[in-house]
Scaffold this active site. Structure first.
Site, PDB file in Angstrom:
ATOM      1  N   HIS A 110       0.843  -1.207   0.000  1.00 18.40           N
ATOM      2  CA  HIS A 110       0.000   0.000   0.000  1.00 18.40           C
ATOM      3  C   HIS A 110       0.872   1.248   0.000  1.00 18.40           C
ATOM      4  O   HIS A 110       1.315   1.722   1.053  1.00 18.40           O
ATOM      5  CB  HIS A 110      -0.946   0.000   1.206  1.00 18.40           C
ATOM      6  CG  HIS A 110      -2.019   1.031   1.098  1.00 18.40           C
ATOM      7  ND1 HIS A 110      -3.324   0.788   1.419  1.00 18.40           N
ATOM      8  CD2 HIS A 110      -1.980   2.323   0.682  1.00 18.40           C
ATOM      9  CE1 HIS A 110      -4.047   1.880   1.212  1.00 18.40           C
ATOM     10  NE2 HIS A 110      -3.244   2.830   0.770  1.00 18.40           N
TER      11      HIS A 110
ATOM     12  N   LEU B 160       2.595   6.721  -4.925  1.00 20.25           N
ATOM     13  CA  LEU B 160       3.797   7.268  -5.575  1.00 20.25           C
ATOM     14  C   LEU B 160       3.550   8.647  -6.184  1.00 20.25           C
ATOM     15  O   LEU B 160       4.495   9.310  -6.604  1.00 20.25           O
ATOM     16  CB  LEU B 160       4.305   6.301  -6.648  1.00 20.25           C
ATOM     17  CG  LEU B 160       4.858   4.973  -6.112  1.00 20.25           C
ATOM     18  CD1 LEU B 160       5.258   4.058  -7.265  1.00 20.25           C
ATOM     19  CD2 LEU B 160       6.049   5.204  -5.187  1.00 20.25           C
ATOM     20  N   ARG B 161       2.294   9.065  -6.253  1.00 17.09           N
ATOM     21  CA  ARG B 161       1.900  10.427  -6.678  1.00 17.09           C
ATOM     22  C   ARG B 161       2.177  10.745  -8.146  1.00 17.09           C
ATOM     23  O   ARG B 161       1.888  11.854  -8.579  1.00 17.09           O
ATOM     24  CB  ARG B 161       2.582  11.497  -5.806  1.00 17.09           C
ATOM     25  CG  ARG B 161       2.352  11.357  -4.318  1.00 17.09           C
ATOM     26  CD  ARG B 161       0.892  11.395  -3.944  1.00 17.09           C
ATOM     27  NE  ARG B 161       0.697  11.515  -2.494  1.00 17.09           N
ATOM     28  CZ  ARG B 161      -0.393  11.119  -1.872  1.00 17.09           C
ATOM     29  NH1 ARG B 161      -1.398  10.556  -2.530  1.00 17.09           N
ATOM     30  NH2 ARG B 161      -0.523  11.270  -0.572  1.00 17.09           N
TER      31      ARG B 161
ATOM     32  N   ASN C 219      -4.948   6.397  -6.999  1.00 13.50           N
ATOM     33  CA  ASN C 219      -5.531   7.746  -6.886  1.00 13.50           C
ATOM     34  C   ASN C 219      -4.537   8.836  -7.279  1.00 13.50           C
ATOM     35  O   ASN C 219      -4.296   9.784  -6.543  1.00 13.50           O
ATOM     36  CB  ASN C 219      -6.097   7.996  -5.478  1.00 13.50           C
ATOM     37  CG  ASN C 219      -5.067   7.843  -4.381  1.00 13.50           C
ATOM     38  OD1 ASN C 219      -4.013   7.247  -4.578  1.00 13.50           O
ATOM     39  ND2 ASN C 219      -5.355   8.390  -3.219  1.00 13.50           N
TER      40      ASN C 219
ATOM     41  N   ASP D 256      -8.759   3.161  -3.438  1.00 11.16           N
ATOM     42  CA  ASP D 256      -8.161   3.684  -2.207  1.00 11.16           C
ATOM     43  C   ASP D 256      -8.097   5.210  -2.163  1.00 11.16           C
ATOM     44  O   ASP D 256      -7.796   5.868  -3.140  1.00 11.16           O
ATOM     45  CB  ASP D 256      -6.763   3.131  -1.974  1.00 11.16           C
ATOM     46  CG  ASP D 256      -6.251   3.584  -0.635  1.00 11.16           C
ATOM     47  OD1 ASP D 256      -6.885   3.242   0.370  1.00 11.16           O
ATOM     48  OD2 ASP D 256      -5.263   4.333  -0.596  1.00 11.16           O
TER      49      ASP D 256
ATOM     50  N   HIS E 223      -5.450  -1.038   5.710  1.00  9.88           N
ATOM     51  CA  HIS E 223      -5.274  -0.137   6.859  1.00  9.88           C
ATOM     52  C   HIS E 223      -6.439  -0.194   7.858  1.00  9.88           C
ATOM     53  O   HIS E 223      -7.086   0.819   8.140  1.00  9.88           O
ATOM     54  CB  HIS E 223      -4.953   1.298   6.425  1.00  9.88           C
ATOM     55  CG  HIS E 223      -5.854   1.964   5.421  1.00  9.88           C
ATOM     56  ND1 HIS E 223      -7.208   2.033   5.560  1.00  9.88           N
ATOM     57  CD2 HIS E 223      -5.571   2.618   4.269  1.00  9.88           C
ATOM     58  CE1 HIS E 223      -7.716   2.700   4.537  1.00  9.88           C
ATOM     59  NE2 HIS E 223      -6.739   3.053   3.739  1.00  9.88           N
TER      60      HIS E 223
ATOM     61  N   ASP F 218       0.964   2.408   3.794  1.00  8.72           N
ATOM     62  CA  ASP F 218       0.115   3.519   3.320  1.00  8.72           C
ATOM     63  C   ASP F 218       0.963   4.779   3.164  1.00  8.72           C
ATOM     64  O   ASP F 218       0.531   5.881   3.525  1.00  8.72           O
ATOM     65  CB  ASP F 218      -1.080   3.745   4.261  1.00  8.72           C
ATOM     66  CG  ASP F 218      -2.153   4.642   3.632  1.00  8.72           C
ATOM     67  OD1 ASP F 218      -2.006   5.024   2.448  1.00  8.72           O
ATOM     68  OD2 ASP F 218      -3.125   4.957   4.328  1.00  8.72           O
TER      69      ASP F 218
ATOM     70  N   HIS G 182       3.153  14.139   1.324  1.00 13.56           N
ATOM     71  CA  HIS G 182       2.600  15.470   1.089  1.00 13.56           C
ATOM     72  C   HIS G 182       3.715  16.467   1.378  1.00 13.56           C
ATOM     73  O   HIS G 182       4.549  16.232   2.256  1.00 13.56           O
ATOM     74  CB  HIS G 182       1.429  15.752   2.047  1.00 13.56           C
ATOM     75  CG  HIS G 182       0.224  14.900   1.805  1.00 13.56           C
ATOM     76  ND1 HIS G 182      -0.542  14.986   0.665  1.00 13.56           N
ATOM     77  CD2 HIS G 182      -0.340  13.911   2.553  1.00 13.56           C
ATOM     78  CE1 HIS G 182      -1.534  14.109   0.723  1.00 13.56           C
ATOM     79  NE2 HIS G 182      -1.427  13.428   1.856  1.00 13.56           N
TER      80      HIS G 182
END
Ligand SMILES: [Zn+2]
Length: 430
Positions: free
Chosen positions: A61, A64-65, A95, A153, A233, A309, A313
């Site tokens: 989980h 990697l953005r 996502n 997710d 999670h 997870d 950011h």
């Protein structure tokens, strides 16, 4: 290309093996394991005396953005962070922006990860187009393109009918459906666990029930369909109880828990009298009792793996007002050290169980053939551990682009010494 690892204590839970041995690797594959293999010619040798050799860790989980939010992380920095944390394979969530709901995005992730060439990156694709819970993605085409499972997710599939269809399709494709269990109509714009801290600070709460009702729904649908359901999670006592009962009834359901839910609770959020966004994530840190239930779930085998997870950011995003800061913390680079120090050195779980949670079980759940094991003929993905080495977690050591980590400053013992992917050393401790 050959590599010889000498005298490491090799632990492979899948084979019930725990022995000091030599491992010879040729062309990315384990060629031979025996008590003594002589080095010949120009072969590279790693002296693993006093170290532990584990099947390569697998984090199922990770965010990697890339594509779309490369200021937080990208496939290259995420791969470096994985290697630093001992992970030889990672499973990345869909996502991104655009969402990985089509083979164009899937192919970009797979191709870019190969170019970077550090760790194995296995994408998970979205269950619903644009994560909107309206229309299923073309799951068959996505599996053909290389995805290893499906998840929305970050969001939960709120349509029961659509989630059931996803389980049915996944059953024919033999891949897991990973649900982020959160009933958005209950959690709404909650920020932290609904309880004493949310009341004290007047912050909107996220009730445990928002997770538990979805877990019950998912188990019910899975019982009817008989597919591959994985709950990610999990964070509450009720979740652990539901999964425990489902397993007793013979329903195929697997689950993971994060290091932060295992080691922290809601009281950490406001230790300095103000709320720190490095403790803000979804699901939120729960009560001390919930945390204990998760630890007991690990011990009892109710929970199958530890997944981080990893949710990067930027510092600017995380340092705004608590209620505006995004949810999520990074975790790949600290997971092994904090779990080993706090749960293995204290005798709560043993090292073999840790390896099951970090490698054996993740490989099984995602059907990653030739991984999660140490045997002749399998992939030479290995994590070499130094259990004696002290650590202090520092943001400066992170390979990730982001430093939103609740474990900065933690000290203990037990680090990753080498990460080896397909016989190539991708991380070596300095
Ligand atoms: Zn999630």
């Amino acid at each position: 290309m050959m590599l010889l690892i000498k005298n490491g204590r090799t632990i492979d839970p899948a084979a019930q093996a725990d022995q000091v041995c030599d491992i010879l690797i040729e062309n990315g594959i384990i060629k031979e394991i025996s008590s003594s293999i002589k080095a010949s010619g120009s072969i590279e040798v790693i002296d693993a005396s006093g170290l532990v050799v584990s099947p390569g860790f697998i984090d199922i989980h990770v965010h990697l953005r890339e594509p779309g939010q490369e200021h937080k992380e990208d496939i290259e920095t995420g791969s470096r962070a994985a290697a630093h944390g001992g992970f030889t394979s990672i499973v990345c969530m869909p996502n991104t922006s655009p969402v990985n709901d089509n083979i164009k995005v899937t192919r970009h992730i797979i191709d870019r990860a190969k170019e970077v060439g550090l760790v194995n990156v296995f994408p998970v694709a979205a269950i619903s187009m644009n994560l909107e819970s309206q229309e299923l993605t073309d799951m068959a085409a996505l599996v053909k393109a290389g995805v290893k499972g499906f998840s929305d997710d970050g969001r939960c599939v709120m349509s029961d009918a659509l989630f059931k269809q996803a389980l049915e399709k996944a059953k024919t494709l033999q891949v897991p459906v990973i649900d982020h269990p959160e009933d958005h109509s209950i959690s709404r714009d909650g920020q932290i666990n609904e309880g004493v801290i949310s009341a004290q600070f007047g912050i909107k709460g996220i009730p445990a029930k928002s997770e538990e009702v979805i877990i019950e729904r998912d188990i019910g649908l899975q019982e009817a369909v008989g597919s591959f359901l994985h709950l990610t999670h999990i964070s509450t006592l009720g979740a652990v109880q539901s999964i425990c009962e489902a397993k007793k009834r013979g329903i195929h359901v697997t689950s993971d828990v994060t290091p932060h839910h295992l080691l922290l609770d809601e009281t950490f959020i406001a230790r300095e009298g103000i709320c720190d966004a490095n403790y803000k994530m979804k699901p939120p840190l729960r009560t001390a009792n919930d945390r204990l239930a998760l630890v007991m779930g690990l011990q009892a085998g109710v929970i199958d793996c530890i997944a981080t997870d990893h949710a990067p950011h930027s510092a600017a995003e995380k340092s705004t007002e608590f209620e505006k800061a995004p949810f999520g913390v990074i975790g790949m680079e600290t997971a092994f050290s904090v779990i080993y120090d706090r749960l293995v050195r204290t005798g709560i779980i043993d090292l073999k169980r840790l390896i099951e949670l970090f490698s054996t079980n993740p490989a099984r759940i995602f059907n990653l053939k030739g991984r999660g094991v140490v045997k002749a003929g399998s992939m030479a993905d290995l994590t070499i551990l130094n259990l004696e080495q002290p650590f202090k977690i520092r943001a400066d050591d992170f390979q990730s682009k982001s430093i939103n980590c609740p474990f900065i400053g933690w000290e203990g013992q037990g680090v990753v010494e080498y990460t080896i992917v397909s016989g190539k050393v991708v991380y070596r401790r300095q």
